[in-house]
Design an enzyme around this catalytic site. Sequence first.
Site, PDB file in Angstrom:
ATOM      1  N   CYS A  89       3.216   1.657 -18.096  1.00  0.00           N
ATOM      2  CA  CYS A  89       2.541   2.210 -17.054  1.00  0.00           C
ATOM      3  C   CYS A  89       1.979   3.305 -18.595  1.00  0.00           C
ATOM      4  O   CYS A  89       1.138   4.593 -18.507  1.00  0.00           O
ATOM      5  CB  CYS A  89       2.415   2.925 -16.151  1.00  0.00           C
ATOM      6  SG  CYS A  89       1.349   3.694 -15.611  1.00  0.00           S
ATOM      7  N   GLU A  90      -0.052   2.915 -18.558  1.00  0.00           N
ATOM      8  CA  GLU A  90      -0.033   4.212 -19.175  1.00  0.00           C
ATOM      9  C   GLU A  90      -1.250   5.365 -18.647  1.00  0.00           C
ATOM     10  O   GLU A  90      -1.258   6.150 -19.284  1.00  0.00           O
ATOM     11  CB  GLU A  90      -1.441   2.892 -19.962  1.00  0.00           C
ATOM     12  CG  GLU A  90      -2.808   3.018 -18.676  1.00  0.00           C
ATOM     13  CD  GLU A  90      -4.382   1.977 -19.673  1.00  0.00           C
ATOM     14  OE1 GLU A  90      -4.161   1.419 -20.786  1.00  0.00           O
ATOM     15  OE2 GLU A  90      -5.095   1.962 -18.506  1.00  0.00           O
ATOM     16  N   HIS A  91      -0.804   5.117 -17.366  1.00  0.00           N
ATOM     17  CA  HIS A  91      -0.992   6.195 -17.222  1.00  0.00           C
ATOM     18  C   HIS A  91       0.026   7.226 -16.693  1.00  0.00           C
ATOM     19  O   HIS A  91       0.009   8.548 -16.681  1.00  0.00           O
ATOM     20  CB  HIS A  91      -2.257   6.142 -15.225  1.00  0.00           C
ATOM     21  CG  HIS A  91      -3.112   5.526 -15.439  1.00  0.00           C
ATOM     22  ND1 HIS A  91      -2.715   3.870 -14.247  1.00  0.00           N
ATOM     23  CD2 HIS A  91      -4.359   5.783 -15.692  1.00  0.00           C
ATOM     24  CE1 HIS A  91      -4.135   3.800 -14.457  1.00  0.00           C
ATOM     25  NE2 HIS A  91      -4.858   4.540 -15.749  1.00  0.00           N
ATOM     26  N   HIS A  92       1.508   6.988 -16.287  1.00  0.00           N
ATOM     27  CA  HIS A  92       2.231   8.110 -16.622  1.00  0.00           C
ATOM     28  C   HIS A  92       3.731   7.943 -17.762  1.00  0.00           C
ATOM     29  O   HIS A  92       4.303   8.497 -17.940  1.00  0.00           O
ATOM     30  CB  HIS A  92       2.787   7.552 -14.793  1.00  0.00           C
ATOM     31  CG  HIS A  92       2.159   8.569 -14.140  1.00  0.00           C
ATOM     32  ND1 HIS A  92       1.152   6.667 -13.473  1.00  0.00           N
ATOM     33  CD2 HIS A  92       1.731   9.665 -13.642  1.00  0.00           C
ATOM     34  CE1 HIS A  92       1.042   7.718 -12.422  1.00  0.00           C
ATOM     35  NE2 HIS A  92       1.185   8.626 -12.466  1.00  0.00           N
ATOM     36  N   GLN A 132      -1.472  -2.767 -14.258  1.00  0.00           N
ATOM     37  CA  GLN A 132      -0.965  -4.147 -13.902  1.00  0.00           C
ATOM     38  C   GLN A 132      -2.128  -5.507 -14.030  1.00  0.00           C
ATOM     39  O   GLN A 132      -2.200  -6.543 -14.263  1.00  0.00           O
ATOM     40  CB  GLN A 132      -0.601  -4.455 -12.613  1.00  0.00           C
ATOM     41  CG  GLN A 132       0.802  -5.265 -11.910  1.00  0.00           C
ATOM     42  CD  GLN A 132       0.702  -5.042 -10.918  1.00  0.00           C
ATOM     43  OE1 GLN A 132       1.431  -4.017 -11.101  1.00  0.00           O
ATOM     44  NE2 GLN A 132       1.036  -5.748  -9.996  1.00  0.00           N
ATOM     45  N   HIS A 160       6.343   0.134  -9.688  1.00  0.00           N
ATOM     46  CA  HIS A 160       6.063   0.891 -10.758  1.00  0.00           C
ATOM     47  C   HIS A 160       7.026   2.345 -10.649  1.00  0.00           C
ATOM     48  O   HIS A 160       7.082   2.523  -9.486  1.00  0.00           O
ATOM     49  CB  HIS A 160       4.686   1.154 -10.787  1.00  0.00           C
ATOM     50  CG  HIS A 160       3.697   0.032 -10.659  1.00  0.00           C
ATOM     51  ND1 HIS A 160       2.963   0.258 -11.492  1.00  0.00           N
ATOM     52  CD2 HIS A 160       3.224  -0.796 -10.046  1.00  0.00           C
ATOM     53  CE1 HIS A 160       1.745  -1.578 -11.992  1.00  0.00           C
ATOM     54  NE2 HIS A 160       2.282  -1.508 -11.312  1.00  0.00           N
ATOM     55  N   CYS A 162       6.535   4.830 -11.358  1.00  0.00           N
ATOM     56  CA  CYS A 162       5.592   5.855 -11.224  1.00  0.00           C
ATOM     57  C   CYS A 162       5.672   6.240 -10.431  1.00  0.00           C
ATOM     58  O   CYS A 162       5.199   7.441  -9.327  1.00  0.00           O
ATOM     59  CB  CYS A 162       4.396   6.124 -12.094  1.00  0.00           C
ATOM     60  SG  CYS A 162       3.685   4.239 -11.934  1.00  0.00           S
TER      61      CYS A 162
HETATM   62 ZN    ZN Z   1       1.214   5.018 -12.938  1.00  0.00          ZN
END
Ligand code: ZN
Length: 202
Positions: A89-92, A132, A160, A162
Amino acid sequence: MSHMSATSDTTHPTVDLERAETAVRELLQALGQDTARDGILDTPARVARMWAELLQGYQEDPASHLTRTFEIEHDEMVLVRDINFTSMCEHHLLPFTGVVHIAYLPGTTGKFTGLSKLARLVEGYARRLQVQETLTSQIADAMNSMLEPVGVLVVVEAEHMCMSIRGVRTPGARTITTAVRGIYRTDSTARAEVMSFIRDQK
Ligand code: ZN
């Protein structure tokens, strides 16, 4: 030609392992950790190598796995279920893992691909920093441009980390995304048929 859009996003970035190692050490120290401690002494170098491996998908053009196709006398839908994947996941910077289902209806060109090629296609896009939805449409677009089918339907089901270990903490919750191309966009009966195959044969 038509598959340029699927192939032009690959940048083959250079990975600077030494710099990554320094950055991980800095992160650990910023988090109050003693990086001279035995247990985590080698962690920065190990984590740097791990990230290089996890992001290996940038070093290839995943769509190129579909360059070699074969033709058979078959004009019905093909469905490959439960292709396992792990992505980041590129956010977390935490993993999300799950399965991909790919259905396609071969076109008049009758181009087919094998299971191992589909697995490599998925892997090539999964081993990147992802969301995703993007993963799902990249797979569909590559199928669409390389096999020129009448229709493609891609479903990704993933959990996920995250979401399960932080924030709202919903372990076991699965996120489902779809990407639909060609006839499956316009023909709701055909789309419903494919979706029932994906759902029913658990
Ligand atoms: Zn995430």
